[in-house]
Design an enzyme around this catalytic site. Structure first.
Site, PDB file in Angstrom:
ATOM      1  CE1 TYR A 214      -3.606   2.794   0.555  1.00  0.00           C
ATOM      2  CE2 TYR A 214      -2.305   3.229   2.506  1.00  0.00           C
ATOM      3  CZ  TYR A 214      -3.441   3.396   1.621  1.00  0.00           C
ATOM      4  OH  TYR A 214      -4.289   4.675   1.605  1.00  0.00           O
TER       5      TYR A 214
ATOM      6  CE  LYS B  51       1.137   5.135   8.316  1.00  0.00           C
ATOM      7  NZ  LYS B  51       1.429   4.467   7.130  1.00  0.00           N
TER       8      LYS B  51
ATOM      9  CG  ASP C  50       5.742   3.864   0.584  1.00  0.00           C
ATOM     10  OD1 ASP C  50       6.022   4.709   1.553  1.00  0.00           O
ATOM     11  OD2 ASP C  50       4.341   3.775   0.454  1.00  0.00           O
TER      12      ASP C  50
HETATM   13  C1  PLP Z   1       0.597   4.775   5.713  1.00  0.00           C
HETATM   14  C2  PLP Z   1       1.289   4.518   4.292  1.00  0.00           C
HETATM   15  C3  PLP Z   1       0.945   5.480   3.388  1.00  0.00           C
HETATM   16  C4  PLP Z   1      -0.032   6.482   3.425  1.00  0.00           C
HETATM   17  O1  PLP Z   1       0.165   7.623   4.264  1.00  0.00           O
HETATM   18  P1  PLP Z   1      -1.126   8.493   4.490  1.00  0.00           P
HETATM   19  O2  PLP Z   1      -0.304   9.738   5.616  1.00  0.00           O
HETATM   20  O3  PLP Z   1      -2.046   7.554   5.345  1.00  0.00           O
HETATM   21  O4  PLP Z   1      -1.265   9.369   3.467  1.00  0.00           O
HETATM   22  C5  PLP Z   1       1.827   5.135   2.198  1.00  0.00           C
HETATM   23  N1  PLP Z   1       2.646   4.339   2.204  1.00  0.00           N
HETATM   24  C6  PLP Z   1       3.106   3.260   3.345  1.00  0.00           C
HETATM   25  C7  PLP Z   1       4.079   2.499   3.068  1.00  0.00           C
HETATM   26  C8  PLP Z   1       2.153   3.546   4.507  1.00  0.00           C
HETATM   27  O5  PLP Z   1       2.389   2.849   5.522  1.00  0.00           O
END
Ligand code: PLP
Length: 441
Positions: free
Chosen positions: A153, A275, A247
């Site tokens: 994701y 995060k 990511d």
């Molecule tokens: C949480 C997450 C996202 C999205 O971040 P948001 O702040 O919720 O838009 C993208 N990539 C990874 C790996 C994530 O864990």
């Protein structure tokens, strides 16, 4: 206080009332889908406050929290220094729409910590970070195609909401109505940890702009990379003139201060963060070499902007968090406590005759109700979701708040003391026993 949780009166009236009200006002009563408990059944708890490793719901019940707002709260909730810091900063204005010193300070911390980042752009969410990273990759390579892995994701941008196809996908299908097929077709998906599938994909004409990967997956539950797999992604992108995007929205400052790239010694071209770098406020960021990042407006032609980007509140929460994480003993403590937790959970399951597979990297982990190794989406998807749902609710009854889905990572923070961890393991022993009863044994 925690000792009373199991016996506390279970008056769920307030959460239930709020949920009923919310259902009329917001789709599914929530502002982000997984919160709605669809993955485990039942109705979501409304949280009134949080402190350290615990959450307190609208009915006054307290839980040991392993969701950690889905990752950011590595220092625990309502950390005194962060609360004081953002309060003081708020009094001087919450957003200027103009540069401020705190942005420079946070950028400095990130550049110093994350090996492949020389220059960084702040945004407001992980979704914005990955969306912008992809634009950058496409912009500099002049190519349209993007490779992602099934079950990873990367936020909810159109290009990234593409269904996990079977085998080697040639044309992506949109995962969500509203994503034009014309957009989705540029996203190619392959199984995580599958070098041969990746090699096959790159045999096509050279139109792949980038591979985007969660270097340690958190979003199908925790799935670590196989030995050599990240090296392979680095190698194949380099060979084909494509970029490698890590990511690290979840793994950044989580699996190590310098993220997964530091832990595994791989240097991606672009890194996405979020995060933890926001310390519990909305933040994202993407970065890479100066040469690459200078393609972003205003130094370059690739456009990306943000009204609230770099606001002093979020910068302060992030800055204080990253500074605290300079203390090397923190990651060692997180490792020890997370190992203790996962060992304890596995033993508690085994003692009840239930087989689980635990994946863990540092303080992110998942216990899958699965008797096979979980190495990709196909294997994760064979986990017993129904059993997880029952375990989740049994743990809630024992005062432990786990992710309301089998396919999410759990997080340990520095506020999770050994005592709280042992309490969690004890709760799990009871919860696993109720599962056996539920199974009619
Ligand atoms: C949480 C997450 C996202 C999205 O971040 P948001 O702040 O919720 O838009 C993208 N990539 C990874 C790996 C994530 O864990």
């Amino acid at each position: 206080m925690l000792g009373n949780m199991a016996t506390a009166e279970k008056d769920q009236n307030k959460s239930a009332r709020l949920y009923a009200q919310a259902l009329e006002l917001m789709p599914g009563g929530v502002n982000s889908p997984v919160r709605a408990f669809r993955g485990v059944g039942g109705t979501p708890l409304f949280i009134k406050s949080a402190s350290g490793a615990t959450l307190t719901d609208a009915d006054g019940r307290t839980f040991i929290d392993y969701v950690a707002s889905w990752g950011p709260m590595i220092l625990g909730h309502a950390d005194a220094e962060i609360v004081a810091g953002i309060s003081a900063v708020a009094a001087r204005g919450t957003s200027f729409g103009a540069p401020n010193e705190l942005e420079v300070e946070l950028a400095e911390e990130i550049v110093a910590a994350v090996p492949s980042i020389e220059m960084v752009r702040m945004v407001n969410s992980g979704t914005e970070a990955t969306m912008s990273a992809i634009r950058l990759a496409r912009g500099v390579t002049g190519r349209d195609k993007l490779v992602k892995f099934e079950g990873c994701y990367h936020g909810h941008a159109d290009s990234l909401l593409v269904k996990a196809g079977s085998g080697v996908a040639t044309l992506g299908l949109p995962d969500s109505p509203g994503v034009p097929a014309a957009v989705a077709q540029h996203t190619l998906t392959v199984p995580f940890n599958d070098a041969a599938a990746l090699e096959e994909l790159f045999k096509q004409p050279p139109d792949i702009a980038a591979i985007i990967i969660e270097p340690v997956v958190g979003n199908m539950g925790c799935v670590p990379p196989r030995q050599g797999f990240l090296e392979f992604t680095r190698d194949i992108t380099t060979r084909h003139g494509a970029l490698l995007i890590f990511d690290e929205v979840m793994t950044g400052f989580r699996v190590a201060r310098g993220g997964a790239q530091d832990l595994y010694g791989i240097s991606p071209d672009i890194t996405c963060l979020g995060k933890i770098i926001g310390g519990g406020l909305p933040v994202g960021a993407y970065g890479g070499s100066r040469a690459l990042m200078r393609n972003i407006a205003p130094t370059g032609p690739i456009y990306q902007a943000g009204t609230l980007s770099g606001n002093p509140l979020a910068m302060t929460a992030g800055l204080l968090t990253l500074r605290r994480l300079k203390d090397e003993t923190i990651y060692r403590k997180l490792e020890t406590r997370s190992a203790r937790l996962c060992d304890g959970l596995a033993k508690a399951a085994a003692a009840a005759g239930i087989t689980t597979t635990t994946n863990r990297v540092g303080s992110m982990w998942t216990s899958f109700f699965n008797d096979q190794p979980v190495t990709n989406w196909a294997t994760a998807n064979t986990s017993d979701r129904e059993m997880y749902g029952r375990f989740f609710h049994a743990m809630l009854d024992e005062g432990v708040y786990l992710a309301p889905s089998q396919f999410e990572a759990g997080f340990v923070s520095i506020a999770h003391t050994e005592e709280l961890i042992d309490q969690t393991i004890e709760a799990a022993r009871k919860a696993f026993r109720t599962l056996r009863k539920g199974a009619g044994e």
